[in-house]
Design a protein around this motif. Sequence first.
Motif, PDB file in Angstrom:
ATOM      1  N   LYS B 227      51.221  73.789  63.999  1.00  0.00           N
ATOM      2  CA  LYS B 227      50.740  75.167  64.152  1.00  0.00           C
ATOM      3  C   LYS B 227      49.861  75.519  62.954  1.00  0.00           C
ATOM      4  O   LYS B 227      50.290  75.388  61.800  1.00  0.00           O
ATOM      5  N   ILE B 228      48.670  75.984  63.202  1.00  0.00           N
ATOM      6  CA  ILE B 228      47.718  76.299  62.144  1.00  0.00           C
ATOM      7  C   ILE B 228      47.354  77.772  62.212  1.00  0.00           C
ATOM      8  O   ILE B 228      47.130  78.313  63.297  1.00  0.00           O
ATOM      9  N   GLY B 229      47.326  78.432  61.044  1.00  0.00           N
ATOM     10  CA  GLY B 229      46.986  79.852  60.994  1.00  0.00           C
ATOM     11  C   GLY B 229      45.672  80.082  60.262  1.00  0.00           C
ATOM     12  O   GLY B 229      45.344  79.367  59.313  1.00  0.00           O
ATOM     13  N   PHE B 230      44.941  81.085  60.724  1.00  0.00           N
ATOM     14  CA  PHE B 230      43.649  81.411  60.118  1.00  0.00           C
ATOM     15  C   PHE B 230      43.741  82.731  59.356  1.00  0.00           C
ATOM     16  O   PHE B 230      44.676  83.511  59.578  1.00  0.00           O
ATOM     17  N   PRO B 231      42.748  83.002  58.476  1.00  0.00           N
ATOM     18  CA  PRO B 231      42.792  84.236  57.675  1.00  0.00           C
ATOM     19  C   PRO B 231      42.872  85.502  58.535  1.00  0.00           C
ATOM     20  O   PRO B 231      43.459  86.495  58.120  1.00  0.00           O
ATOM     21  N   ASP B 232      42.301  85.485  59.748  1.00  0.00           N
ATOM     22  CA  ASP B 232      42.331  86.690  60.599  1.00  0.00           C
ATOM     23  C   ASP B 232      43.642  86.791  61.388  1.00  0.00           C
ATOM     24  O   ASP B 232      43.731  87.542  62.356  1.00  0.00           O
ATOM     25  N   LYS B 233      44.646  85.981  60.969  1.00  0.00           N
ATOM     26  CA  LYS B 233      45.987  85.983  61.579  1.00  0.00           C
ATOM     27  C   LYS B 233      46.031  85.287  62.943  1.00  0.00           C
ATOM     28  O   LYS B 233      47.084  85.229  63.571  1.00  0.00           O
ATOM     29  N   SER B 234      44.900  84.831  63.439  1.00  0.00           N
ATOM     30  CA  SER B 234      44.943  84.070  64.692  1.00  0.00           C
ATOM     31  C   SER B 234      45.575  82.705  64.428  1.00  0.00           C
ATOM     32  O   SER B 234      45.640  82.255  63.287  1.00  0.00           O
ATOM     33  N   GLU B 235      46.054  82.059  65.495  1.00  0.00           N
ATOM     34  CA  GLU B 235      46.733  80.775  65.352  1.00  0.00           C
ATOM     35  C   GLU B 235      46.167  79.753  66.321  1.00  0.00           C
ATOM     36  O   GLU B 235      45.532  80.093  67.313  1.00  0.00           O
TER      37      GLU B 235
END
Lengths: 335, 335
Positions: B227-235
Amino acid sequence: MFSTDIAIIGGGPVGIFAAFQAGMLGMKAHLFESSNALGGQCAALYAEKPIYDIPGLPEVKAIDLVQNLIKQASPFKPQYHTLAEVIHLSRQEGRWLLESSSHLKVAAKAVLITAGGGLLVPNKPPLEKISEFELSGSIAYKVDSIEEYRDKDVLIAGGRDSAADWVNSLCGIARKIFFVHRREKFKCTLSSLEKITEACEKGLVEMICPAQILGIEGENGVIEKVKIGFPDKSEREVLVDKVLFFFGLKTALGPIGSWGIKLHSGRIIVEQETCQTNLSGIYAAGDIAFYPGKLKLILSGFSEVATALHHAYSEVFPGQAMHLQHSTDKGLPSA
Amino acid sequence: MFSTDIAIIGGGPVGIFAAFQAGMLGMKAHLFESSNALGGQCAALYAEKPIYDIPGLPEVKAIDLVQNLIKQASPFKPQYHTLAEVIHLSRQEGRWLLESSSHLKVAAKAVLITAGGGLLVPNKPPLEKISEFELSGSIAYKVDSIEEYRDKDVLIAGGRDSAADWVNSLCGIARKIFFVHRREKFKCTLSSLEKITEACEKGLVEMICPAQILGIEGENGVIEKVKIGFPDKSEREVLVDKVLFFFGLKTALGPIGSWGIKLHSGRIIVEQETCQTNLSGIYAAGDIAFYPGKLKLILSGFSEVATALHHAYSEVFPGQAMHLQHSTDKGLPSA
């Protein structure tokens, strides 16, 4: 008068490394050396001998180690004073005031003594009235000026290179040289001895050996005659103006012993944790320093220098925090 | 099983110098190094960086210092064991018995620990069930065998050269590589990054950044998805077989902490005068040793080695007097 952060007494390898370590810590340093050259015993006694136990230098000539250390300290431009034996040390206006035999005065925030075995002084024969003849210059242990020996009758005693070399150097300048050695065998280079043999054939040098000097007679520092004894108990008198002894060098503590620093068998007692002496702000490192378990190794002296100067940091820069950094991280600080 | 005088734990510069110093004192030495090469952090972390504060070496690359020390010790033929982490230390029949991860056994009269900052271990991300995936080999911090990655989907995380280099090395071997870095900027050489960009265009590599790994899911050590998360909280989820983390190295004490040796903040407490620990016959020197006033300098470590081994002399050669001599007087003793 100079003002500095750290005054270093003694310019052997440990003292020169102290000049470097001071620079690494941002401290200005003045170094006093009693002889005419940096390097201590490494330079004076065994310059050409290889040393095997300096970490990272599998084999290095003593004189090359000294040169490397001088190069290492050079970015910090330490002030080296040679022929400057420190004879007075006193506390004045919150600084340590050092005065040398050469009338140099330096005020320092802290002092690090790295005087090795102490001063290198000549071995002297146990003769009466010797100091009187020394004062007048009739007896000496080194040649300061060749001209003093011109057209004089000179007795040179000793059996090593220093004696033989001076027999040859003064040959033709002195009127006559008597070369006295207590053994039949000489410990000097063969070529020197061959030259001396030639000079003997010309009557410029007379070798008297095996023989020993029994006494020197004279008044007011002027030599009348030198009494020489032979193994068969017979004696002989020679008339000379000057006598030169080359019996090697030994070490002596010198004026350091009179500054109120606590000693143990002629060495300076320090607390191992700080390398500080009983006097606050006075440190010692290297062979002259003593603490239980102390090893007289050059590498131990290097480490003691680091200990002493890191501890002195708070005296040199009061109130400033020291952040220990490694040279790989920051490189060399600017001088 | 080997029998020796001194067992040295840790093959950094201080440990290698200990092999030399042991030889100078006539002691046989075995040295254990947990990594695959001598040199410690000097070799592993900053091999090409210059060091300026080794006395007598105005400027020396870390790796050259290591080579010099190995050369210096070589006349004594010390036994070096790499990939040999000491995991057990016990007292048996009047000797210290050391056992390594490589099943090597050495019985020694005395032990000198020169383990620097300890073991160099990888930084790990704070993820659940990570040890289960480590055991199965699904998660790793270095590549032991490239073949393990053939035709696999691999996620490589990190932003420095070690990460980028392995993206390129596994490119074409792995089926697909996901290259995840938490920042937009990489701290790797430009040429590596250019190669990776080309591989991305071919579809062999996909860069996912800035992004962070939030979790790894799977059963019995087999990875199902990351599972990878991005700065905009999307995954986002990616399906991979293997994950490689290159988050740098840190130091850890390792098994040394379990041998009954007294510690202070992860370092070994020694008596400065002897460098001996609370266990008789066990010594420590260098960065891992602690005493009041201790400086973490390589040169201090060298000096501590000399202190420790001179003190250990009586354990190695009971009843024999040691006469401290200088290498200039006697040269190197024969090995």
